[in-house]
Design an enzyme around this catalytic site. Sequence first.
Site, PDB file in Angstrom:
ATOM      1  N   ASN A   1      -9.257   8.545  -5.622  1.00  0.00           N
ATOM      2  CA  ASN A   1      -8.275   8.022  -5.470  1.00  0.00           C
ATOM      3  C   ASN A   1      -7.039   9.031  -5.188  1.00  0.00           C
ATOM      4  O   ASN A   1      -6.900   9.840  -6.175  1.00  0.00           O
ATOM      5  CB  ASN A   1      -8.098   7.210  -6.807  1.00  0.00           C
ATOM      6  CG  ASN A   1      -6.699   6.400  -6.342  1.00  0.00           C
ATOM      7  OD1 ASN A   1      -5.645   6.830  -6.236  1.00  0.00           O
ATOM      8  ND2 ASN A   1      -6.650   4.994  -6.954  1.00  0.00           N
TER       9      ASN A   1
ATOM     10  N   ASP B   1      -1.278   9.809   4.936  1.00  0.00           N
ATOM     11  CA  ASP B   1      -1.281   8.861   5.864  1.00  0.00           C
ATOM     12  C   ASP B   1      -1.907   7.680   5.262  1.00  0.00           C
ATOM     13  O   ASP B   1      -3.207   7.360   5.673  1.00  0.00           O
ATOM     14  CB  ASP B   1      -1.968   9.484   7.156  1.00  0.00           C
ATOM     15  CG  ASP B   1      -2.097   8.163   8.295  1.00  0.00           C
ATOM     16  OD1 ASP B   1      -1.207   7.251   8.249  1.00  0.00           O
ATOM     17  OD2 ASP B   1      -2.924   8.418   8.825  1.00  0.00           O
TER      18      ASP B   1
ATOM     19  N   CYS C   1       2.587   2.905   7.854  1.00  0.00           N
ATOM     20  CA  CYS C   1       2.226   2.030   8.999  1.00  0.00           C
ATOM     21  C   CYS C   1       2.598   0.320   8.716  1.00  0.00           C
ATOM     22  O   CYS C   1       2.226  -0.554   9.547  1.00  0.00           O
ATOM     23  CB  CYS C   1       0.806   2.128   9.335  1.00  0.00           C
ATOM     24  SG  CYS C   1      -0.188   1.559   7.862  1.00  0.00           S
TER      25      CYS C   1
END
Length: 391
Positions: free
Chosen positions: A274, A295, A335
């Site tokens: 994680n 990202d 995103c």
Amino acid sequence: MAKVILHQGKQKRIANGHPWIYRSEVKEITGDFTPGDIVEVVDYRDKFIGKGYINPASQIMIRIMTRDPEEEINEEFFRRRIQAAWQYRQHVVRDSNACRVVFGEADFLPALIVDKFGDYLAVQTLALGIDVHKDTIVKVLQEIIQPKGIYERNDVSVRQLEGLPLTTGFIGEPFDPKVVIKENGIRFVVDLAGGQKTGYFLDQRENRLALQGLVKGGRVLDCFCHTGTFSMYAAKFGAREVLGLDIAAPALEVARVNARLNGYSDICTFKETNSFDELRAMEKAGEKFDVVILDPPAFTKSRQAVEGAIRGYKEINLRGMKLLPPGGFLITCSCSYHMKEDIFLEVVMDAGRDAGRQLRLVELRRQAKDHPMLLAMPENHYLKCVVLQVW
């Protein structure tokens, strides 16, 4: 053709070019129709706005296909639209045999996604009104692009909001869905059947080039690395060591294959973990990296979840900054459309303040050019990639 009349005051956004009409914006419908049919849209004064497909089961009741009252939605229509989309990609895609061929509303084909991976296509028809034309779309794609095979990736939950089933599989002759593509001189394995989205994140292609000049001779941490695309670019651009973190074991297996494929196995290593936990553990251990890449997947897919997403983005950016020496570089991405660019920059700045660091903006980037942004439709503007120097 049925006619959809909008409420007074609801026409401006749509007349300005936004292709979505919500159920609450419709005053009345005259004439008969079947869900998925093309209908005419007019404002409260009966002024023509456009023609689009209708689905009363969806919150987005109508999606505009054309603003020309004479244009028919038929095979020739799809041929013109797809040909125009493909020609645009010839202009903007460089050094890659993979690209997004059709980006839905931004290519004036609402809810249609077509991605090209080498000689193969992945297709998504995400709304009822485009799904009914799937056979025609496939025929036109075969004619224009002449792929060796097409794979359907209609396993996206948004289809259920349209009353459509989730389905995947070959359209036509089967083929090996694991395809090797080439992007900026690097080879990547793409799994059209099992990968995320349609198999690969094409929208970061140009942002990955931002690593050039920043990573040479450095130690790089790639968080939420998925199949290791940023990691491969870091190795290509001269990093001495790259560590990729991701929680998904299957994605990391592909990342290791990508490293072997490009001869970077001695530079790139990957750890199943994680990323939130690992960032904290690394900070405690006193680890340092010259470049940190963040990202993550979208932390929010709705306006209601933005507050929680802000906490998540702040946490990873703060932890990432603490792993950098003065003058190190942070590449941080979001995103999610709901995480607006100005809010995202604010969150990153807050993280810098809490970390006791000064931030210098090197570059502010968005999605790749084969994911064009329709200015009238903010929902197209979803990817943010911020390159910072941290002092």
